[in-house]
Design a protein around this motif. Structure first.
Motif, PDB file in Angstrom:
ATOM      1  N   ASP A  35    -186.726  18.789  33.961  1.00  0.00           N
ATOM      2  CA  ASP A  35    -186.526  19.780  35.119  1.00  0.00           C
ATOM      3  C   ASP A  35    -187.755  19.346  35.986  1.00  0.00           C
ATOM      4  O   ASP A  35    -188.891  19.609  35.890  1.00  0.00           O
ATOM      5  N   SER A  55    -188.656  20.556  38.678  1.00  0.00           N
ATOM      6  CA  SER A  55    -189.283  21.811  39.122  1.00  0.00           C
ATOM      7  C   SER A  55    -190.290  22.537  38.541  1.00  0.00           C
ATOM      8  O   SER A  55    -191.039  23.472  38.989  1.00  0.00           O
ATOM      9  N   GLU A  56    -190.200  22.206  37.297  1.00  0.00           N
ATOM     10  CA  GLU A  56    -191.351  22.844  36.201  1.00  0.00           C
ATOM     11  C   GLU A  56    -192.834  22.350  36.520  1.00  0.00           C
ATOM     12  O   GLU A  56    -192.988  21.042  36.990  1.00  0.00           O
ATOM     13  N   GLY A  88    -194.338  20.617  39.795  1.00  0.00           N
ATOM     14  CA  GLY A  88    -193.161  20.206  40.624  1.00  0.00           C
ATOM     15  C   GLY A  88    -193.192  19.210  41.490  1.00  0.00           C
ATOM     16  O   GLY A  88    -192.415  19.468  42.517  1.00  0.00           O
ATOM     17  N   THR A 104    -183.678  16.290  37.236  1.00  0.00           N
ATOM     18  CA  THR A 104    -182.769  17.204  37.975  1.00  0.00           C
ATOM     19  C   THR A 104    -184.080  18.153  38.875  1.00  0.00           C
ATOM     20  O   THR A 104    -185.033  18.203  38.372  1.00  0.00           O
ATOM     21  N   ASN A 105    -183.706  18.699  39.924  1.00  0.00           N
ATOM     22  CA  ASN A 105    -184.503  19.380  40.662  1.00  0.00           C
ATOM     23  C   ASN A 105    -185.698  18.524  41.091  1.00  0.00           C
ATOM     24  O   ASN A 105    -186.836  19.003  40.954  1.00  0.00           O
ATOM     25  N   GLY A 145    -188.785  19.831  42.765  1.00  0.00           N
ATOM     26  CA  GLY A 145    -188.191  21.343  43.048  1.00  0.00           C
ATOM     27  C   GLY A 145    -189.477  22.011  43.403  1.00  0.00           C
ATOM     28  O   GLY A 145    -189.250  23.103  43.862  1.00  0.00           O
ATOM     29  N   PRO A 199    -188.310  19.583  49.088  1.00  0.00           N
ATOM     30  CA  PRO A 199    -187.903  18.818  47.651  1.00  0.00           C
ATOM     31  C   PRO A 199    -186.930  17.620  47.935  1.00  0.00           C
ATOM     32  O   PRO A 199    -186.616  17.256  48.848  1.00  0.00           O
ATOM     33  N   SER A 233    -182.087  14.852  44.894  1.00  0.00           N
ATOM     34  CA  SER A 233    -182.619  15.812  44.042  1.00  0.00           C
ATOM     35  C   SER A 233    -182.423  15.447  42.399  1.00  0.00           C
ATOM     36  O   SER A 233    -182.632  16.246  41.550  1.00  0.00           O
ATOM     37  N   GLU A 234    -181.935  14.451  42.277  1.00  0.00           N
ATOM     38  CA  GLU A 234    -181.348  14.009  40.778  1.00  0.00           C
ATOM     39  C   GLU A 234    -181.227  12.337  40.634  1.00  0.00           C
ATOM     40  O   GLU A 234    -180.708  11.910  41.501  1.00  0.00           O
TER      41      GLU A 234
END
Length: 337
Positions: free
Chosen positions: A5, A7-8, A11, A33-34, A37, A42, A71-72
């Motif tokens: 992820d 966005s973690e 990010g 993904t993201n 983010g 983004p 975004s992916e």
């Protein structure tokens, strides 16, 4: 396939770059993904696309979703092939961050490689060339490989147009411990500018001289050809026996020359007040090679969110743990286990 992820943690784009490098070294595909983010805008930017394209080229890889704004992405690594490569970001996007993506895979290749990277070399959102050449690469050389970088032409934001050349001679990465800086060897403050009034750089140096207890000969101004501007950077360098810290301040509209110098001096003062080996930006860069070496230790002033995020990505690909421990001095020790 490893699922990430984007966005973690912090990010940002570092997740993408480290994942590509680790994927090529380990042969493990991944999906993010993201993407980016955690950023105001983004998705992939031009420099991230170039970095992934470079990874695909040197590593015979494929990547789905490789467009600006995506975004992916799904990245499938292939065989890393040493050779001569030329990559152009096409904007002032950082050449150094493209290098960060492909350096470790090429260090593990079976023969030397040569990179020509065009774009931004002195970008406020990335380590400048001087940091890469003087702070980061000497540590890589101590770990076994030989990596030399030359600045052919600087490239400032927003124009870009810079060029660096990098020669990589592979060798097995060995674990090292970087706990002591050694004695202070040299200090310097350099204000470089191109296509802007010389008074801007002069004011940066005057302010730095007032705030730093360094000898007069440590301060200098350098004017670059107007065609390479507009641009301005203040570089503060403290060279120790075992490591060199490079701190930068970038001139930009709306920020006074005095403020640029004050901010850079404050960051350098924070490093000098500590006994840690690595500043926060060098710590970010060292995590990946130390993990790939299978061990090692270094001390740093204070781990950044970038460092914690890099450690989390590394642990997804490798059977390694990157643990930070605060020391009585206030510095932090990073151990790769």
């Amino acid at each position: 396939m490893i699922e990430i992820d984007g966005s973690e943690g912090e990010g940002g784009g570092q997740v993408v770059r480290n994942a590509c490098a680790l994927s090529l070294v380990t042969g493990t595909p991944f999906r993010i993904t993201n993407v980016r983010g955690g950023r105001e805008k983004p998705g992939l930017m031009r420099q991230h696309v170039t970095a992934i394209e470079a990874a695909c080229t040197v590593g015979s890889a494929t990547c789905d979703g490789l467009t600006v704004g995506s975004s992916e992405i799904i990245f499938r690594p292939g065989q890393v092939v040493a050779g001569e490569y030329n990559f152009s970001v096409g904007t002032a996007g950082s050449t150094g961050l493209v290098l960060q993506t492909v350096l470790m895979p090429l260090v593990f290749a079976d023969r030397p490689s040569r990179l020509v990277l065009e774009g931004g070399t002195h970008n406020m959102l990335a380590p400048p060339f001087d940091f890469i050449a003087k702070s980061f690469l000497p540590i890589i050389d101590r770990m076994g490989p030989t990596v030399t970088a030359r600045l052919v032409r600087p490239g400032f934001y927003p124009r870009g147009g810079g060029r660096i050349e990098v020669d990589i001679t592979p060798a097995p990465l060995r674990a090292i411990d970087c706990l002591e800086r050694g004695a202070l060897v040299d200090r310097s403050a350099l204000a470089m500018f191109a296509g802007i009034p010389p008074a801007v750089a002069d004011r940066e140096i005057v302010t730095a001289r007032k705030l730093l207890d360094w000898p007069d000969e440590a301060f200098a101004v350098r004017e670059l050809p107007e065609s390479q501007g507009p641009g301005n950077i203040l570089l503060l360098e403290a060279a120790f026996e075992h490591v060199t810290e490079v701190v930068s301040g970038f001139g930009k509209l709306g920020v006074s020359a005095e403020r640029v110098a004050q901010t850079a001096v404050s960051r350098m003062a924070g490093y000098l007040a500590s006994d840690a080996f690595a500043g926060p930006y060098l710590a970010d860069q060292l995590l990946l090679p130390f993990a790939l070496a299978g061990g090692g230790t270094f001390t740093t002033v204070k781990p950044s969110q970038h460092s914690y995020t890099a450690a989390a990505v590394i642990e997804r690909f490798l059977d390694r743990r990157c643990g930070f421990t605060q020391l009585p001095s206030g510095a932090h020790r990073l151990d790769v286990r």
